[in-house]
Design a protein around this motif. Structure first.
Motif, PDB file in Angstrom:
ATOM      1  N   UNK A   1       2.765  -9.126  -7.589  1.00  0.00           N
ATOM      2  CA  UNK A   1       2.756 -10.579  -7.585  1.00  0.00           C
ATOM      3  C   UNK A   1       2.407 -11.080  -6.174  1.00  0.00           C
ATOM      4  N   UNK A   2       1.887 -12.316  -6.046  1.00  0.00           N
ATOM      5  CA  UNK A   2       1.581 -12.858  -4.718  1.00  0.00           C
ATOM      6  C   UNK A   2       2.785 -12.816  -3.774  1.00  0.00           C
ATOM      7  N   UNK A   3       3.981 -13.020  -4.310  1.00  0.00           N
ATOM      8  CA  UNK A   3       5.195 -12.979  -3.488  1.00  0.00           C
ATOM      9  C   UNK A   3       5.516 -11.598  -2.950  1.00  0.00           C
ATOM     10  N   UNK A   4       4.910 -10.562  -3.539  1.00  0.00           N
ATOM     11  CA  UNK A   4       5.084  -9.204  -3.008  1.00  0.00           C
ATOM     12  C   UNK A   4       4.229  -9.002  -1.762  1.00  0.00           C
ATOM     13  N   UNK A   5       3.161  -9.782  -1.655  1.00  0.00           N
ATOM     14  CA  UNK A   5       2.208  -9.657  -0.549  1.00  0.00           C
ATOM     15  C   UNK A   5       2.491 -10.680   0.550  1.00  0.00           C
TER      16      UNK A   5
ATOM     17  N   UNK B   1      -5.909   2.189   2.655  1.00  0.00           N
ATOM     18  CA  UNK B   1      -6.602   0.950   2.997  1.00  0.00           C
ATOM     19  C   UNK B   1      -8.041   1.019   2.494  1.00  0.00           C
ATOM     20  N   UNK B   2      -8.649   2.178   2.606  1.00  0.00           N
ATOM     21  CA  UNK B   2     -10.023   2.360   2.145  1.00  0.00           C
ATOM     22  C   UNK B   2     -10.136   2.110   0.648  1.00  0.00           C
ATOM     23  N   UNK B   3      -9.209   2.660  -0.121  1.00  0.00           N
ATOM     24  CA  UNK B   3      -9.235   2.471  -1.568  1.00  0.00           C
ATOM     25  C   UNK B   3      -9.044   0.997  -1.934  1.00  0.00           C
ATOM     26  N   UNK B   4      -8.100   0.319  -1.266  1.00  0.00           N
ATOM     27  CA  UNK B   4      -7.880  -1.100  -1.530  1.00  0.00           C
ATOM     28  C   UNK B   4      -9.127  -1.902  -1.176  1.00  0.00           C
ATOM     29  N   UNK B   5      -9.730  -1.596  -0.054  1.00  0.00           N
ATOM     30  CA  UNK B   5     -10.947  -2.285   0.377  1.00  0.00           C
ATOM     31  C   UNK B   5     -12.040  -2.162  -0.687  1.00  0.00           C
ATOM     32  N   UNK B   6     -12.211  -0.976  -1.224  1.00  0.00           N
ATOM     33  CA  UNK B   6     -13.229  -0.747  -2.255  1.00  0.00           C
ATOM     34  C   UNK B   6     -12.894  -1.480  -3.543  1.00  0.00           C
TER      35      UNK B   6
ATOM     36  N   UNK C   1       0.842  -1.205   0.000  1.00  0.00           N
ATOM     37  CA  UNK C   1       0.000   0.000   0.000  1.00  0.00           C
ATOM     38  C   UNK C   1       0.873   1.249   0.000  1.00  0.00           C
ATOM     39  N   UNK C   2       1.919   1.258   0.803  1.00  0.00           N
ATOM     40  CA  UNK C   2       2.825   2.410   0.868  1.00  0.00           C
ATOM     41  C   UNK C   2       3.544   2.603  -0.469  1.00  0.00           C
ATOM     42  N   UNK C   3       4.004   1.510  -1.059  1.00  0.00           N
ATOM     43  CA  UNK C   3       4.703   1.602  -2.346  1.00  0.00           C
ATOM     44  C   UNK C   3       3.798   2.143  -3.447  1.00  0.00           C
ATOM     45  N   UNK C   4       2.522   1.773  -3.391  1.00  0.00           N
ATOM     46  CA  UNK C   4       1.564   2.206  -4.420  1.00  0.00           C
ATOM     47  C   UNK C   4       0.850   3.504  -4.043  1.00  0.00           C
ATOM     48  N   UNK C   5       1.182   4.027  -2.860  1.00  0.00           N
ATOM     49  CA  UNK C   5       0.539   5.260  -2.360  1.00  0.00           C
ATOM     50  C   UNK C   5      -0.984   5.142  -2.409  1.00  0.00           C
TER      51      UNK C   5
ATOM     52  N   UNK D   1      -6.652 -13.009  -2.833  1.00  0.00           N
ATOM     53  CA  UNK D   1      -5.251 -12.728  -3.146  1.00  0.00           C
ATOM     54  C   UNK D   1      -5.125 -12.216  -4.580  1.00  0.00           C
ATOM     55  N   UNK D   2      -5.858 -12.828  -5.491  1.00  0.00           N
ATOM     56  CA  UNK D   2      -5.866 -12.397  -6.885  1.00  0.00           C
ATOM     57  C   UNK D   2      -6.342 -10.951  -7.001  1.00  0.00           C
ATOM     58  N   UNK D   3      -7.418 -10.616  -6.305  1.00  0.00           N
ATOM     59  CA  UNK D   3      -7.970  -9.257  -6.359  1.00  0.00           C
ATOM     60  C   UNK D   3      -7.007  -8.243  -5.749  1.00  0.00           C
ATOM     61  N   UNK D   4      -6.336  -8.619  -4.664  1.00  0.00           N
ATOM     62  CA  UNK D   4      -5.348  -7.730  -4.034  1.00  0.00           C
ATOM     63  C   UNK D   4      -4.185  -7.482  -4.989  1.00  0.00           C
ATOM     64  N   UNK D   5      -3.695  -8.548  -5.609  1.00  0.00           N
ATOM     65  CA  UNK D   5      -2.578  -8.410  -6.553  1.00  0.00           C
ATOM     66  C   UNK D   5      -2.970  -7.561  -7.753  1.00  0.00           C
ATOM     67  N   UNK D   6      -4.197  -7.739  -8.232  1.00  0.00           N
ATOM     68  CA  UNK D   6      -4.677  -6.932  -9.358  1.00  0.00           C
ATOM     69  C   UNK D   6      -4.757  -5.458  -8.961  1.00  0.00           C
ATOM     70  N   UNK D   7      -5.330  -5.187  -7.789  1.00  0.00           N
ATOM     71  CA  UNK D   7      -5.499  -3.801  -7.332  1.00  0.00           C
ATOM     72  C   UNK D   7      -4.152  -3.122  -7.068  1.00  0.00           C
TER      73      UNK D   7
END
Length: 77
Positions: A58-62, A18-23, A11-15, A48-54
């Motif tokens: 990659x899954x390994x980043x999360x 949490x609210x935006x990711x949740x949505x 989240x920090x890297x992508x600026x 996990x797929x949706x988080x990686x897309x947003x």
């Protein structure tokens, strides 16, 4: 637990908030908080797929594996 969830790092890297990711992912703030704080017992592949897309990652980043003291003791036996 030996699996570390690095959602906050991404989240920090992508600026992104949490609210935006949740949505974008379609999960509640409460569930995202549980995941972020490492209290989740499981994660669905679709989540996990949706988080990686947003987060465009990659899954390994999360997800990260760190050997715990229990794992070290098991190796020595």
């Amino acid at each position: 637990m030996a699996i570390i969830i690095n959602v906050d790092v991404m989240l920090a890297k992508r600026k992104m908030s949490v609210t935006e990711l949740s949505e974008r992912v379609g999960i509640t703030m409460a569930n995202l908080s549980i995941l972020k704080n490492g209290k989740a017992k499981a994660i669905r592949i679709s989540t996990l797929n949706a988080i990686c897309k947003a987060l465009d990652c990659q899954p390994g980043d999360v997800l990260e594996y760190r050997m715990s003291e229990d794992d070290t003791e098991d190796k020595e036996e």
